[in-house]
Design a protein around this motif. Structure first.
Motif, PDB file in Angstrom:
ATOM      1  N   UNK A  41      41.869  58.561  49.397  1.00 13.02           N
ATOM      2  CA  UNK A  41      40.505  58.038  49.423  1.00 13.02           C
ATOM      3  C   UNK A  41      40.531  56.709  50.151  1.00 13.02           C
ATOM      4  N   UNK A  42      39.421  56.382  50.722  1.00 11.37           N
ATOM      5  CA  UNK A  42      39.339  55.087  51.364  1.00 11.37           C
ATOM      6  C   UNK A  42      39.047  54.041  50.304  1.00 11.37           C
ATOM      7  N   UNK A  43      39.887  53.081  50.254  1.00  7.90           N
ATOM      8  CA  UNK A  43      39.727  52.000  49.290  1.00  7.90           C
ATOM      9  C   UNK A  43      39.487  50.733  50.067  1.00  7.90           C
ATOM     10  N   UNK A  44      38.416  50.083  49.733  1.00  7.09           N
ATOM     11  CA  UNK A  44      38.096  48.850  50.417  1.00  7.09           C
ATOM     12  C   UNK A  44      38.370  47.698  49.478  1.00  7.09           C
ATOM     13  N   UNK A  45      39.573  47.205  49.550  1.00  8.92           N
ATOM     14  CA  UNK A  45      39.956  46.066  48.736  1.00  8.92           C
ATOM     15  C   UNK A  45      40.297  44.911  49.655  1.00  8.92           C
ATOM     16  N   UNK A  46      39.634  43.833  49.443  1.00  8.79           N
ATOM     17  CA  UNK A  46      39.976  42.623  50.171  1.00  8.79           C
ATOM     18  C   UNK A  46      40.269  41.556  49.146  1.00  8.79           C
ATOM     19  N   UNK A  47      41.515  41.449  48.829  1.00 13.88           N
ATOM     20  CA  UNK A  47      41.927  40.444  47.859  1.00 13.88           C
ATOM     21  C   UNK A  47      42.481  39.251  48.610  1.00 13.88           C
ATOM     22  N   UNK A  48      41.882  38.133  48.354  1.00 11.98           N
ATOM     23  CA  UNK A  48      42.391  36.908  48.949  1.00 11.98           C
ATOM     24  C   UNK A  48      43.438  36.336  48.011  1.00 11.98           C
ATOM     25  N   UNK A  49      44.642  36.253  48.508  1.00 12.62           N
ATOM     26  CA  UNK A  49      45.690  35.674  47.685  1.00 12.62           C
ATOM     27  C   UNK A  49      45.600  34.167  47.783  1.00 12.62           C
ATOM     28  N   UNK A  50      45.499  33.550  46.644  1.00 14.95           N
ATOM     29  CA  UNK A  50      45.381  32.100  46.607  1.00 14.95           C
ATOM     30  C   UNK A  50      46.739  31.470  46.888  1.00 14.95           C
ATOM     31  N   UNK A  51      46.701  30.356  47.551  1.00 13.19           N
ATOM     32  CA  UNK A  51      47.952  29.669  47.833  1.00 13.19           C
ATOM     33  C   UNK A  51      48.420  28.944  46.568  1.00 13.19           C
ATOM     34  N   UNK A  52      49.678  28.578  46.591  1.00 14.63           N
ATOM     35  CA  UNK A  52      50.249  27.907  45.425  1.00 14.63           C
ATOM     36  C   UNK A  52      49.539  26.589  45.162  1.00 14.63           C
ATOM     37  N   UNK A  53      49.207  25.880  46.216  1.00 14.97           N
ATOM     38  CA  UNK A  53      48.538  24.593  46.032  1.00 14.97           C
ATOM     39  C   UNK A  53      47.152  24.766  45.421  1.00 14.97           C
ATOM     40  N   UNK A  54      46.447  25.847  45.810  1.00 12.77           N
ATOM     41  CA  UNK A  54      45.141  26.114  45.206  1.00 12.77           C
ATOM     42  C   UNK A  54      45.277  26.430  43.721  1.00 12.77           C
ATOM     43  N   UNK A  55      46.267  27.257  43.398  1.00  8.82           N
ATOM     44  CA  UNK A  55      46.474  27.618  41.996  1.00  8.82           C
ATOM     45  C   UNK A  55      46.872  26.406  41.172  1.00  8.82           C
ATOM     46  N   UNK A  56      47.733  25.573  41.719  1.00  7.72           N
ATOM     47  CA  UNK A  56      48.162  24.379  41.006  1.00  7.72           C
ATOM     48  C   UNK A  56      47.002  23.402  40.852  1.00  7.72           C
ATOM     49  N   UNK A  57      46.188  23.277  41.879  1.00  6.55           N
ATOM     50  CA  UNK A  57      45.021  22.407  41.802  1.00  6.55           C
ATOM     51  C   UNK A  57      44.030  22.868  40.737  1.00  6.55           C
ATOM     52  N   UNK A  58      43.813  24.184  40.665  1.00  6.89           N
ATOM     53  CA  UNK A  58      42.925  24.723  39.637  1.00  6.89           C
ATOM     54  C   UNK A  58      43.488  24.478  38.242  1.00  6.89           C
ATOM     55  N   UNK A  59      44.797  24.624  38.108  1.00  7.92           N
ATOM     56  CA  UNK A  59      45.426  24.391  36.802  1.00  7.92           C
ATOM     57  C   UNK A  59      45.279  22.930  36.388  1.00  7.92           C
ATOM     58  N   UNK A  60      45.483  22.017  37.324  1.00  3.93           N
ATOM     59  CA  UNK A  60      45.338  20.590  37.014  1.00  3.93           C
ATOM     60  C   UNK A  60      43.891  20.283  36.636  1.00  3.93           C
ATOM     61  N   UNK A  61      42.946  20.852  37.387  1.00  2.28           N
ATOM     62  CA  UNK A  61      41.535  20.635  37.066  1.00  2.28           C
ATOM     63  C   UNK A  61      41.175  21.205  35.704  1.00  2.28           C
ATOM     64  N   UNK A  62      41.744  22.358  35.370  1.00  2.00           N
ATOM     65  CA  UNK A  62      41.487  22.967  34.067  1.00  2.00           C
ATOM     66  C   UNK A  62      42.017  22.082  32.942  1.00  2.00           C
ATOM     67  N   UNK A  63      43.217  21.562  33.111  1.00  2.00           N
ATOM     68  CA  UNK A  63      43.797  20.670  32.106  1.00  2.00           C
ATOM     69  C   UNK A  63      42.957  19.403  31.988  1.00  2.00           C
ATOM     70  N   UNK A  64      42.512  18.879  33.106  1.00  2.00           N
ATOM     71  CA  UNK A  64      41.662  17.695  33.093  1.00  2.00           C
ATOM     72  C   UNK A  64      40.353  17.962  32.350  1.00  2.00           C
TER      73      UNK A  64
END
Length: 122
Positions: A41-64
């Motif tokens: 089947x045709x699957x249309x998945x466009x997953x943007x993989x977040x970079x490590x810096x983006x993930x770390x930034x989100x984690x820091x913001x969440x902790x803040x």
């Protein structure tokens, strides 16, 4: 005193949720088997993989955010706000503390990995 009716209703809710999950898993397995038989089947998945810096930034913001929320609740409780009880303050403080400890552990491991890589012979 613990009310048995409440515990029994919670147990029945858990059992019904478990049976729903099992049915959903069976349906997904059946669909995946049929998908292999029917062809691709045709699957249309466009997953943007977040970079490590983006993930770390989100984690820091969440902790803040958690630390700011805990501080705001603590201040409101100290000022005598009737809508804030001590249990909410303590839970927010514990969430903040646990998330900060987890972030610190991640930072320590990243630094250790960086040091290990930098000390590797070329």
């Amino acid at each position: 005193m613990v009310q048995r009716a409440d515990i029994n209703s919670v147990l029945s809710d858990i059992r019904s949720l478990r049976s729903q999950m099992m049915q959903n898993q069976r349906v997904e397995q059946d669909q995946s088997v049929r998908g292999r038989i029917d062809g691709p089947r045709q699957v249309q998945e466009t997953q943007d993989t977040a970079s490590f810096s983006d993930m770390l930034g989100k984690a820091v913001n969440n902790v803040n955010d958690l630390q700011q929320t805990a501080g705001d609740l603590r201040t409101a409780y100290e000022m005598g706000d009737p809508n804030v009880d001590i249990t909410r303050v303590m839970i927010a403080a514990q969430k903040s503390s646990v998330s900060f400890e987890a972030l610190t552990q991640v930072r320590n491991r990243v630094v250790r990995a960086y040091e290990d890589i930098m000390n590797m012979p070329i």
